[in-house]
Design a protein around this motif. Sequence first.
Motif, short mmCIF file in Angstrom:
data_model
loop_
_atom_site.label_atom_id
_atom_site.label_comp_id
_atom_site.label_asym_id
_atom_site.label_seq_id
_atom_site.Cartn_x
_atom_site.Cartn_y
_atom_site.Cartn_z
N LEU A 139 11.82 193.90 71.48
CA LEU A 139 12.08 192.82 71.19
C LEU A 139 13.20 192.32 70.71
O LEU A 139 14.26 191.07 71.16
N ILE A 155 12.34 184.37 64.27
CA ILE A 155 11.18 185.04 64.79
C ILE A 155 9.99 184.71 64.10
O ILE A 155 10.10 184.43 62.73
N ALA A 219 11.16 184.16 69.30
CA ALA A 219 10.16 185.04 69.60
C ALA A 219 9.09 185.36 68.36
O ALA A 219 9.13 184.54 67.33
N LEU A 243 10.05 184.62 73.23
CA LEU A 243 9.41 185.75 73.65
C LEU A 243 8.29 186.36 73.19
O LEU A 243 8.01 186.43 71.76
N TYR A 244 7.45 187.29 73.58
CA TYR A 244 6.26 187.80 72.87
C TYR A 244 6.21 189.33 73.18
O TYR A 244 6.64 189.69 74.34
N SER A 263 8.40 185.84 79.30
CA SER A 263 8.15 185.58 77.92
C SER A 263 7.49 186.68 77.38
O SER A 263 7.59 187.00 76.17
#
Length: 357
Positions: A139, A155, A219, A243-244, A263
């Motif tokens: 990530l 994040i 994220a 993002l995940y 994503s």
Amino acid sequence: MKKLLAILLTAVLLTASAAAVAEDFYAVSLGWAENASGQRQKTGFTESFENYGWTNYSIVDANYDPVAQTDQIRAFIAKQPTALFITPSDPTGIAEVVREACDAGIAVYLSDGFVSGADAVSTVLFDNYACGKTTMTYLLDTLQAKYGTEETIKIGMIELPSNESWHQRDLGARDVLEQEKYANIEVAYQWSWDSTGAVTPSATISTWLAADTANELRAIWCAWDGAAFEGLVLTGESRPEILYTGCDGGEECWTYMLNYPDSFIMSAGENIYDMPRSLVDYAASYNEGETVPRLVLVPGYAVTSKMIQDIDSVRDYKVGDKTMWELLLDYDLPGNVDLLNQGLTENGLEAAWVPTI
């Protein structure tokens, strides 16, 4: 007369032997069963029991409640099962009763969780710490490749501290964040899973989004896939830049990755089915007086959305009698990963299914 007595004695012994076999009883205490992981555990146990012809068994589910699981295990202890299989809802919360079972002379086997201080015959689980390190590293590297190493990148983290085994994912992820090269990463939001269900990941992420008025959240690292699913429902269309990553794998996870490939970028695919299957094999060997492994870590896969897209692009291609998608859904069955890689190679795609966790 002696011959008659011998016949009678033989009949008595055979009857006693049959009764002993009939008395063999296998107990399974599932810490959870409502999601794909729990159902796969349950299926692993039932199918493995069938393979050995073990029909006298009972399976109960605690629905993540360590108090309920403690009561269920105590009820099993009273029945003195031949073997007691446990997937811990909370390894710390049920530690006392698991020790009671071991002290009562019951052969205890632990799946997907380690219980400290319990003399279990065997424990089979996933390397959750490595999972957290792997997904967080991927990530952060993805974020820095996109936004650079100078700009502050915010994040969020959704963690699982209430379960000691799964909490290792949080610890692995946090160790990555301590590295100097990720100094520009800021954990701006953090939430720990609420076992009561009063607060959900969806509600939590909604609160974060409301506070993120400048759209700076980039994220959300999730300790399990379900949290990522709930987040994607909220942001997949409106905030696709968020993002995940997750952990667990399975059909629902793969589907979300296909729907939001840019994503939902990585999940750790556990070999969940391996856990109960291995433990039942060990129990059968232990019943015969053989030595079995005390602790085993099953392999896992760092599964990217590209890996799922590649398989989806040839989903109906058959390797043997199974399609690529069918193989993917049962990737943790023996030999299926090899067949997946074979099918990918035959179609000019990367054979990326290598156990790296």
